[in-house]
Design an enzyme around this catalytic site. Structure first.
Site, PDB file in Angstrom:
ATOM      1  CG  ASP A   1      -8.713   4.056  -5.193  1.00 42.07           C
ATOM      2  OD1 ASP A   1      -9.184   3.097  -5.832  1.00 42.07           O
ATOM      3  OD2 ASP A   1      -8.646   4.073  -3.956  1.00 42.07           O
ATOM      4  CD  GLU A   2      -5.099   5.517  -2.046  1.00 43.44           C
ATOM      5  OE1 GLU A   2      -4.924   6.465  -1.277  1.00 43.44           O
ATOM      6  OE2 GLU A   2      -5.505   4.386  -1.664  1.00 43.44           O
TER       7      GLU A   2
END
Length: 884
Positions: free
Chosen positions: A538-539
């Site tokens: 993620d991210e």
């Protein structure tokens, strides 16, 4: 000889002066550490009141104002040789005083220091420092504890007034500063508004929850007679391993029912043949409870285990051990029923994890998703890579980060608290064994390529150690950064390029392979083969390149203005990554995270692990699930529903991914229980998620939720998808632990609301509608959901929690959140209620000196200035006190 004496004298004087200087520095530190600190949020809508948040570079031009007041109780201090470090989860954009400046260090670590215009701290007086921060500060936990002071060579020291988990001791009341926007539609929870919210449910007689099992079975037939377990149980268990048998025996004992040959007979067996096709599922069981004996027939071992847990679910609170006679046919709704725990942001003990696994197994949760690494910490021992835990598992004030990671999230300058810690290899094996005995699969997550700073810094320390020893090849073997990469990036948690391991390096893949291999070996030794590897993913982005920012050359209204020429995508200046792009090994920088996920999937498959799992944004640039080498690929779907998640989930399913519903606005347990600044948690996805909201969640018809809930600002929203929805594989509740530092805080945030998620994971309610493509839902326009059935179902569930389950949590030693009571004074009489009927309420009319038990039938006569609180069934704990 004379020269030698002069040299010795010079060295002696230097030592004396150095010692004197250190003593002087330490006196500064000691003095400032005694300052009283007061933090106050003064304006959460600063852009509307004269602050040019856009020019300050605030995301979506949103910023807040606050003040730091430092009170010096001692003599005047004029030195400029000091700095105060604190954790600012929202970056300080401006100091509105020319005497001070804020310097962002890394992550949330920020340094307050004097400028050349600093006039000193007068004796016995206060100095107030106005600051402007990005975003908002709406809950007290936005302010972190354990600010600390340094001065040259002195030993850092925590400012005593901030060395507390009681944040109200140095954070001023928020008063009207609880609103994010002027037309906020959320309701501030006070005693009176809470009373109104709870007023549509009531306390049910015990007979109305008799024979009720949680989570709710598929089919139940309840009879009039009772079975009496007060003389113990005679357990004739077949179909379970000995470790699981012991789990069942211990829980019976915990609930006050001992095992005895003359007790009530309970027998079990596995028999797949008695199950119809729709019930022939892992975890399915049949349960028959008669007056003299009970029998559990499981589809498999987990079915036997769950059938026995259902018997224990029926046991009432208190002395009685009578349960209803009944017949049950049951099977789980979803094969994946998960709970996620982050131990990286803050470390949490093995004891709290084992206690959690005990309780989750009682509620038929079958997956424990274990987040073991992040920017702030590495929490598992990996043989051969000692720096991961020796450096990455520890936080302290070491600006070079050779001994530890820098402090984050209020951990302070020392390593003797929640910021530091890790699980040894044997600890992890014990946890996996413990879970396996409770029919729970452990899924380890090692987050990469972003959220990897603990690993990156640890492997840099390893690189430095081996390089100094002349072992250049070994030093490079697991190095995670390209030294040519000078990219200017900012992660979501305000880290620099060291937040991301480099996906273009062979050494990064070797590192991933090493970690997978070692953790897989731990699972093998624990007797639970590793079936799923969680990649994280993620991210992996630069937040300053997000939609809320604009370039200074062509600024757009209502966005933060930045010099975009100075912003880079992750790895933009890595020569190794540029070479890969030039050689067409990867399309562009944006595709690097997914490229790395595909490469890691090859390693996972080579280890014989058939499934890889990730947060969905880490796989977004793959054509479909077949791009990965494992036979199955699952995603934790975490798009916020009101921002389009009700539609985008279908896209992921169409691409062949198994969907684990992990919606932040419904099942993130790091968000507050209610809209009240005194609650704990982040709130970017929603302002609250209490038991009732989680219970009302429809995980397999996402648009439906628009009719039963609101968006972040308390406003209705519309949801409609025209796409095909094949159904979810499961649901997972998450606790990210940025604001949960202690074990007690973890249990407060998880329990009891996780039982509402367990209910939705196991049981589909009658008021949940089938997904129909193109059907539109809107809270202020449609009325498809049977609200009366939902309210009735919630009242039943809430009463079982309040009258029965919380007592069992007490018996298990879990420090769950007690609901704060609602209360009103009507015609001079106190009216009080609870979100979980059955919980006792107390009131005080003398400012808390004495407390009396509230009796709803009598409704005592009272004046104003009444305090109310809830009390746990065992009488040992109390909720937050509320004033009328």
């Amino acid at each position: 000889m004379e020269l030698r004496r002069l040299t010795l004298l010079s060295a002696l004087l230097a030592t004396i002066f150095s010692h004197t200087s250190v003593q002087a520095d330490q006196r500064i530190v000691d003095q400032i550490s005694a300052f009283e600190v007061k933090y106050k949020v003064t304006d959460n809508q600063a852009a509307r009141h004269g602050v040019d948040c856009a020019r300050l570079g605030a995301d979506w031009a949103s910023c807040n104002r606050a003040t730091i007041t430092l009170t010096n109780p001692g003599k005047a201090l004029l030195s400029r040789d000091w700095a105060i470090y604190m954790s600012n989860v929202h970056q300080t954009l401006k100091v509105e005083s020319d005497q001070f400046r804020m310097v962002h260090v890394v992550g949330d670590l920020t340094r307050l220091e004097p400028t050349e215009k600093f006039k000193g701290f007068p004796a016995g007086e206060s100095v107030t420092i106005p600051i402007v921060n990005e975003y908002w500060q709406l809950y007290i936990t936005d302010v972190m504890p354990r600010w600390y002071v340094t001065s040259s060579n002195a030993t850092p020291k925590v400012i005593a007034s901030t060395d507390t988990e009681k944040l109200t001791s140095f954070v001023a009341p928020f008063e009207e500063q609880w609103k994010r926007i002027p037309d906020e539609k959320n309701v501030l929870m006070t005693a009176t508004t809470r009373f109104d919210k709870n007023n549509d449910i009531s306390l049910l007689p015990s007979r109305e929850i008799r024979g009720q099992i949680l989570p709710t079975p598929l089919n139940v037939e309840v009879f009039n007679a009772d079975a009496d377990l007060s003389r113990g149980v005679n357990l004739l268990i077949n179909g379970l391993e000995s470790e699981s048998v012991e789990v069942i025996k211990r829980r019976f004992t915990l609930l006050g029912v001992n095992e005895t040959p003359t007790g009530y007979q309970i027998s079990t067996k596995i028999d797949k043949e008695v199950f119809e096709n729709k019930l022939a599922l892992a975890g399915g069981y049949r349960l028959s409870i008669g007056i003299d004996k009970a029998e559990v027939v499981g589809y498999d071992a987990s079915g036997v285990f769950y059938g026995l847990q259902s018997i224990m679910s029926l046991l009432p609170a208190g002395e009685s051990k009578k349960i209803a006679t009944l017949n049950v046919t049951d099977a789980p709704r979803f094969p994946y029923r998960g709970v996620f725990l982050d131990v990286a942001r803050n470390f949490h003990s093995k004891a709290v994890i084992l206690r959690m696994l005990d309780q989750l197994s009682a509620w038929k949760i079958n997956v424990f998703h274990f987040h073991l690494s992040d920017d702030e910490g590495w929490r598992i021992e990996i043989p051969g890579l000692p720096e991961l835990t020796e450096v990455g598992g520890k936080r302290c004030h070491d600006l070079r980060e050779q001994r530890c990671l820098l402090p984050q999230l209020g951990s302070g300058p020392k390593s003797d608290n929640h910021g530091s810690g890790y699980f040894t290899r044997q600890d992890y094996i014990e946890i996996v064994k413990y879970a396996a005995a409770r029919s729970i699969q452990v899924i380890p997550e090692i987050d990469m390529p972003a959220h990897a700073r603990a690993a990156v810094i640890s492997m840099e320390a390893r690189y430095q150690r081996l390089s100094k020893a002349g072992q250049k090849a070994q030093a490079e073997e697991f190095r995670l950064i390209d030294p040519t990469d000078t990219s200017n990036t900012t992660s979501v948690q305000l880290y620099d390029r060291t937040s991301y391991l480099n996906p273009c390096l062979l050494s990064s893949l070797k590192f991933a392979d090493k970690v997978i291999s070692e953790i897989q070996a731990m699972h093998k030794e624990a007797g639970q083969p590793l079936k799923t590897w969680h990649f994280g993913g993620d991210e992996a982005k630069n937040i300053r390149l997000g939609a809320g920012y604009t370039d200074k050359k062509q600024p757009e209204p209502s966005k933060g203005i930045l010099d975009m020429s100075k912003q880079d995508r992750p790895w933009a200046k890595s020569q190794q990554c540029q070479k890969m792009i030039k050689e067409n090994k990867v399309k562009d920088l944006d595709h690097l995270p997914t490229y790395f996920a595909m490469e890691v999937s090859k390693l996972v498959s080579a280890h014989g692990i058939n499934k890889m799992q990730a947060w969905q944004d880490g796989l977004k640039d793959a054509e479909n699930a077949r791009a990965f080498k494992t036979s199955d690929v699952a995603i934790n779907f975490w798009d916020t529903l009101y921002w389009g998640g009700y539609d985008s989930a279908n896209d992921w399913a169409a691409r062949g991914y198994e969907i684990i519903i992990s919606s932040p606005d419904y099942v993130y347990m790091d968000f507050p229980y209610e809209v009240n600044p005194l609650e704990r948690g982040y709130y970017w996805g929603t302002r609250f998620s209490d038991e009732r909201k989680m219970f009302s969640f429809a995980p397999d018809n996402l648009p439906q939720n628009a009719e039963t809930s609101v968006d972040r600002d308390g406003k209705p929203f519309k949801a409609q998808s025209k796409k095909t929805w094949p159904g979810a594989t499961g649901i997972s509740a998450q606790l990210w632990s940025e604001t949960s530092r202690t074990d007690d805080q973890v249990e407060y945030m998880v329990f009891p609301r996780v039982l509402a998620v367990a209910e939705r994971a196991w049981h589909r309610a009658s008021w949940e509608q089938d997904y129909i493509a193109d059907k539109s839902y809107a809270g202020d326009e449609t009325d498809y959901v049977d609200k009366a059935a939902l309210r009735y179902d919630w009242q039943r569930f809430a009463n079982i929690l309040g009258q029965r389950e919380l007592h069992k949590l007490d018996m298990n030693g879990i420090k769950y959140r007690l609901p704060v009571p609602g209360a009103r004074i009507i015609d001079g009489k106190l009216h009080a209620n609870s979100a979980l009927p059955g919980i006792h309420i107390e009131y005080s009319d003398n400012n808390g000196e004495t407390w009396q038990r509230y009796n709803n039938a009598l409704k005592p006569s009272v004046d104003r200035n009444i305090l109310v609180r809830s009390v746990s069934p065992d009488g040992k704990r109390f909720s937050r006190t509320e004033k009328l």
